[in-house]
Design a protein around this motif. Structure first.
Motif, PDB file in Angstrom:
ATOM      1  N   MET A  87       0.828  -1.200   0.000  1.00 10.20           N
ATOM      2  CA  MET A  87       0.000   0.000   0.000  1.00 10.20           C
ATOM      3  C   MET A  87       0.863   1.251   0.000  1.00 10.20           C
ATOM      4  N   SER A  88       2.054   1.142   0.620  1.00  7.78           N
ATOM      5  CA  SER A  88       2.877   2.331   0.713  1.00  7.78           C
ATOM      6  C   SER A  88       3.306   2.776  -0.684  1.00  7.78           C
ATOM      7  N   ARG A  89       3.373   1.817  -1.614  1.00  6.69           N
ATOM      8  CA  ARG A  89       3.732   2.193  -2.985  1.00  6.69           C
ATOM      9  C   ARG A  89       2.675   3.051  -3.611  1.00  6.69           C
ATOM     10  N   LEU A  90       1.411   2.645  -3.378  1.00  2.00           N
ATOM     11  CA  LEU A  90       0.304   3.417  -3.933  1.00  2.00           C
ATOM     12  C   LEU A  90       0.345   4.842  -3.381  1.00  2.00           C
ATOM     13  N   LYS A  91       0.659   4.937  -2.095  1.00  4.28           N
ATOM     14  CA  LYS A  91       0.751   6.240  -1.461  1.00  4.28           C
ATOM     15  C   LYS A  91       1.815   7.095  -2.160  1.00  4.28           C
ATOM     16  N   TYR A  92       2.920   6.449  -2.469  1.00  5.57           N
ATOM     17  CA  TYR A  92       3.993   7.122  -3.196  1.00  5.57           C
ATOM     18  C   TYR A  92       3.503   7.655  -4.526  1.00  5.57           C
ATOM     19  N   HIS A  93       2.811   6.760  -5.252  1.00  5.00           N
ATOM     20  CA  HIS A  93       2.351   7.143  -6.583  1.00  5.00           C
ATOM     21  C   HIS A  93       1.371   8.298  -6.492  1.00  5.00           C
ATOM     22  N   ILE A  94       0.501   8.246  -5.499  1.00  4.20           N
ATOM     23  CA  ILE A  94      -0.484   9.315  -5.356  1.00  4.20           C
ATOM     24  C   ILE A  94       0.211  10.626  -4.994  1.00  4.20           C
ATOM     25  N   LYS A  95       1.199  10.517  -4.130  1.00  2.00           N
ATOM     26  CA  LYS A  95       1.956  11.713  -3.749  1.00  2.00           C
ATOM     27  C   LYS A  95       2.625  12.328  -4.986  1.00  2.00           C
ATOM     28  N   GLN A  96       3.201  11.457  -5.784  1.00  2.00           N
ATOM     29  CA  GLN A  96       3.895  11.921  -6.983  1.00  2.00           C
ATOM     30  C   GLN A  96       2.905  12.539  -7.963  1.00  2.00           C
ATOM     31  N   THR A  97       1.729  11.904  -8.102  1.00  2.93           N
ATOM     32  CA  THR A  97       0.686  12.451  -8.969  1.00  2.93           C
ATOM     33  C   THR A  97       0.330  13.856  -8.516  1.00  2.93           C
ATOM     34  N   TRP A  98       0.192  13.999  -7.213  1.00  5.03           N
ATOM     35  CA  TRP A  98      -0.160  15.281  -6.630  1.00  5.03           C
ATOM     36  C   TRP A  98       0.870  16.338  -6.993  1.00  5.03           C
ATOM     37  N   ARG A  99       2.145  15.956  -6.915  1.00  8.33           N
ATOM     38  CA  ARG A  99       3.217  16.887  -7.285  1.00  8.33           C
ATOM     39  C   ARG A  99       3.104  17.287  -8.750  1.00  8.33           C
ATOM     40  N   ASN A 100       2.842  16.301  -9.601  1.00  9.00           N
ATOM     41  CA  ASN A 100       2.702  16.604 -11.026  1.00  9.00           C
ATOM     42  C   ASN A 100       1.574  17.596 -11.256  1.00  9.00           C
ATOM     43  N   LEU A 101       0.451  17.371 -10.576  1.00  8.30           N
ATOM     44  CA  LEU A 101      -0.697  18.258 -10.722  1.00  8.30           C
ATOM     45  C   LEU A 101      -0.291  19.672 -10.346  1.00  8.30           C
ATOM     46  N   GLY A 102       0.453  19.781  -9.259  1.00  7.74           N
ATOM     47  CA  GLY A 102       0.890  21.096  -8.809  1.00  7.74           C
ATOM     48  C   GLY A 102       1.743  21.802  -9.843  1.00  7.74           C
ATOM     49  N   GLN A 103       2.509  21.012 -10.596  1.00  4.49           N
ATOM     50  CA  GLN A 103       3.421  21.617 -11.562  1.00  4.49           C
ATOM     51  C   GLN A 103       2.712  22.124 -12.802  1.00  4.49           C
ATOM     52  N   SER A 104       1.577  21.513 -13.142  1.00  3.78           N
ATOM     53  CA  SER A 104       0.957  21.870 -14.424  1.00  3.78           C
ATOM     54  C   SER A 104      -0.549  21.990 -14.281  1.00  3.78           C
ATOM     55  N   TRP A 105      -0.985  22.665 -13.223  1.00  2.00           N
ATOM     56  CA  TRP A 105      -2.422  22.660 -12.974  1.00  2.00           C
ATOM     57  C   TRP A 105      -3.213  23.371 -14.069  1.00  2.00           C
ATOM     58  N   GLY A 106      -2.589  24.350 -14.722  1.00  2.00           N
ATOM     59  CA  GLY A 106      -3.279  25.059 -15.804  1.00  2.00           C
ATOM     60  C   GLY A 106      -3.718  24.107 -16.900  1.00  2.00           C
ATOM     61  N   THR A 107      -2.762  23.335 -17.381  1.00  7.81           N
ATOM     62  CA  THR A 107      -3.060  22.370 -18.435  1.00  7.81           C
ATOM     63  C   THR A 107      -4.020  21.302 -17.933  1.00  7.81           C
ATOM     64  N   GLN A 108      -3.833  20.914 -16.683  1.00 13.26           N
ATOM     65  CA  GLN A 108      -4.698  19.877 -16.119  1.00 13.26           C
ATOM     66  C   GLN A 108      -6.160  20.330 -16.156  1.00 13.26           C
ATOM     67  N   ILE A 109      -6.382  21.583 -15.814  1.00 14.52           N
ATOM     68  CA  ILE A 109      -7.759  22.081 -15.790  1.00 14.52           C
ATOM     69  C   ILE A 109      -8.312  22.154 -17.207  1.00 14.52           C
ATOM     70  N   MET A 110      -7.449  22.584 -18.141  1.00 11.11           N
ATOM     71  CA  MET A 110      -7.860  22.617 -19.552  1.00 11.11           C
ATOM     72  C   MET A 110      -8.311  21.234 -20.002  1.00 11.11           C
ATOM     73  N   THR A 111      -7.522  20.246 -19.655  1.00  4.63           N
ATOM     74  CA  THR A 111      -7.838  18.886 -20.063  1.00  4.63           C
ATOM     75  C   THR A 111      -9.140  18.421 -19.430  1.00  4.63           C
ATOM     76  N   LEU A 112      -9.270  18.707 -18.155  1.00  4.08           N
ATOM     77  CA  LEU A 112     -10.477  18.333 -17.437  1.00  4.08           C
ATOM     78  C   LEU A 112     -11.692  18.949 -18.123  1.00  4.08           C
ATOM     79  N   PHE A 113     -11.552  20.220 -18.483  1.00  4.48           N
ATOM     80  CA  PHE A 113     -12.610  20.959 -19.144  1.00  4.48           C
ATOM     81  C   PHE A 113     -12.961  20.291 -20.484  1.00  4.48           C
ATOM     82  N   THR A 114     -11.940  19.953 -21.252  1.00  6.02           N
ATOM     83  CA  THR A 114     -12.175  19.320 -22.542  1.00  6.02           C
ATOM     84  C   THR A 114     -12.893  17.987 -22.382  1.00  6.02           C
ATOM     85  N   VAL A 115     -12.432  17.209 -21.407  1.00  6.47           N
ATOM     86  CA  VAL A 115     -13.057  15.905 -21.201  1.00  6.47           C
ATOM     87  C   VAL A 115     -14.525  16.076 -20.834  1.00  6.47           C
TER      88      VAL A 115
END
Ligand SMILES: Nc1ncnc2c1ncn2[C@@H]1O[C@H](COP(=O)(O)OP(=O)(O)OP(=O)(O)O)[C@@H](O)[C@H]1O
Ligand SMILES: [Mg+2]
Lengths: 295, 260
Positions: free
Chosen positions: A1-29
């Protein structure tokens, strides 16, 4: 489970780095899901409305002579040769006369001096109520006119034709918006992943040197696509439901025709649309990862 | 008193016996590489007649051979351009030799599959001459990366990263972005990252190039501790002050060849 936690943490970091594009994508979807399911909903409702017009959809073949009971199976077969139908009813002069009398009600005394021979016998054919059959009504009616003894065929021509064209149009729109849904979401999701990969180029290089496993690097991006699918499509569906509730409230006021009795997707259909969108987003990110990443 | 001596003593890299409880992935990997080593009792790093030519015709190494035993600490010296960095890059599989054989932990590096190279790299801590740290990540994040790659629990990472940063007197800057640091500080971040996992093999490329003698002593102290804990360490340097009078082996590269 700790691995999943790692992956989620890393995902969170990625989101923080590119939230503008992330929101655009979310909007498009969500927009793609909204557009597609909007047209699909219209299509479904039109078909349901078509159901309510079943009487209009009946084809009546007027004959110059009555069909004797022995001949009925043969004619039935002839009709069925052209297409499956829902129902065939043979109406004799007498039955037609009785119906007419009933329709006239208290004015029926005008018929007193007359006999059933003033009414033409007829065959009433109810076609199958789906688009494929409805769109062929014209051809069907032409075919019925060639039955032995047929004088003329009557049906809600204008209405049916317009209905048919309209339904066809909506169907094309559904298909096109479906293609749009696939292309737009796939493209946007893979585009975001590409941006993430490019932005993280230096980091990925170092991770490679540190011996990071492929799953360590790729899973967060996959989770990213998955999340965009889940949130985006649920949002799109929720928007559509809100729109539907609003429209249904407006259209089905008292006294208004039952015609506009709108229905929403069944929970199953709604879930299927959402699941397919999620699968597409995840697939899009998978393809992008394969394409742009060296780890 | 230097911080290295305070707190929890370093866990030696080789302190994993088959009987000891080892549920973590890291230890399994370590065991895997160890058993190979024990079985064959060969040098931990074995470079045999290696030639490396950069295109078009720069001969960085020519017929170089070097054996480093497990647990050894060795200094790799030579003038600028002699090929020290190249040799370290070959050992860590960053570059491939044109000729010759390179074995690490008893395994031919040319024959490793992608996953095996990843496993091997997890066992190597390399401090790069150009640091290769992420300027926008904090010092802490940079140093924690090798442990995160191994999915170590967060508490352990925190403890260990702080420990190494303290040993290099960098703990007060741990929350600054690494790009804001001086060269010497960045160098210490690179060294801390190489040491944080207590890897079986440490490759340090010019680790004291930007450091004053006091900090250099701290770095060497850290390396010595790790070496005593079982890590094999190769230090490429032309800073004679760190190897003068040492009891460890010192080898010299000249124009891509070892001199006696
Ligand atoms: N990627 C490369 N492409 C071409 N030539 C290279 C490359 N890397 C190194 N060289 C050359 O190989 C030779 C050895 O370089 P290397 O970096 O190994 O030297 P070094 O001993 O580490 O030097 P220094 O002490 O300055 O760090 C040099 O002549 C260098 O110019
Ligand atoms: Mg060098």
């Amino acid at each position: 489970m700790s691995r999943l936690k790692y992956h989620i943490k890393q995902t969170w970091r990625n989101l923080g780095q590119s939230w503008g594009t992330q929101i655009m994508t979310l909007f498009t979807v969500s927009l793609s899901v909204l557009i597609f399911s909007f047209f699909l909903l219209i299509y479904v409702n039109i078909l349901a409305a078509g159901d309510r017009f079943s009487d209009e959809l009946r084809l009546v073949v007027y004959l110059d002579h009555e069909v004797v009971p022995e001949m009925q199976p043969q004619i039935r077969k002839k009709i069925m040769d052209f297409s499956e139908v829902e129902n065939i009813v043979f109406v004799s002069r007498k039955e037609a006369f009785e119906r007419f009398r009933k329709q006239l009600g208290k004015n029926s005394d005008v018929l007193d001096d007359l006999g059933p021979e003033i009414m033409p016998p007829s065959i009433e054919v109810s076609p199958l109520r789906d688009l494929e059959h409805l769109s062929q009504l014209k051809e069907f009616s032409d075919y019925l006119a060639t039955l032995p003894g047929a004088l003329k065929v009557q049906y809600g021509q204008n209405w049916v034709e317009r209905f048919g064209h309209f339904t066809e149009l909506v169907r094309m729109t559904v298909i096109m918006s479906g293609v749009l849904l696939v292309m737009a979401t796939g493209f946007m999701v893979s585009y975001t992943i590409r941006l993430t990969v490019v932005a993280k180029d230096a980091e990925l290089e170092i991770l490679r040197l540190l011996g990071a496993s492929s799953s360590y690097v790729q899973t967060p991006l996959l989770i990213e696509g998955l999340m965009q699918g889940i949130i985006g499509s649920t949002l799109g569906m929720a928007l559509l439901y809100a729109l539907y509730t609003w429209a249904a409230g407006r259209l089905s006021g008292p006294g208004f025709l039952r015609l506009f009795d709108l229905t929403f997707f069944s929970p199953l259909t709604a879930c299927a649309i959402i699941l397919v969108s999620i699968a597409m987003c995840t697939g899009g990110s998978l393809i992008a990862i394969r394409k742009y990443m060296r780890i | 008193m230097p911080a290295v001596h305070g707190g929890r003593p370093f866990r030696p890299a080789a302190d994993v016996r088959p009987g000891a409880p080892d549920t973590d992935f890291d230890n399994k990997v370590r065991l895997h590489f160890m058993s190979e080593q024990n079985r064959e009792n060969r040098p931990f790093v074995d470079v045999v007649k290696v030639t490396k030519v950069y295109s078009p015709d720069i001969v960085a190494l020519q017929d170089v051979s070097l054996s480093v035993d497990r647990g050894e600490m060795i200094f790799l010296t030579g003038m600028s351009g002699a090929g020290k960095s190249t040799l370290l890059k070959l050992i860590s599989c960053m570059e491939r030799p044109n000729k010759g054989l390179i074995e690490v932990a008893g395994r031919d590096t040319a024959k490793l599959k992608k996953g095996e190279i990843q496993e091997l790299r997890q066992q190597i801590g390399m401090a790069y001459q150009d640091f290769k740290i992420l300027p926008r990540h904090t010092v802490f994040q940079n140093v924690a990366m090798p442990m995160e790659v191994l999915y170590r629990p967060g508490r352990e990472i925190k403890e260990r990263v702080n420990e190494v940063l303290e040993a290099l007197r960098m703990d007060h800057k741990k929350n600054l972005p690494a790009g804001k640091l001086s060269r010497g500080e960045q160098q210490r971040v690179a060294i801390a990252r190489a040491a944080v996992n207590r890897p079986a093999l440490i490759l340090a490329d010019e680790p004291t190039g930007n450091l004053d003698s006091e900090i250099s002593t701290l770095v060497m102290k850290l390396f010595t501790e790790l070496n005593e804990g079982g890590s094999t360490i190769i230090i490429a340097t032309h800073d004679s002050s760190i190897y003068e009078g040492t009891s460890h082996r010192v080898v010299r590269l000249e124009h891509g060849m070892f001199t006696a």
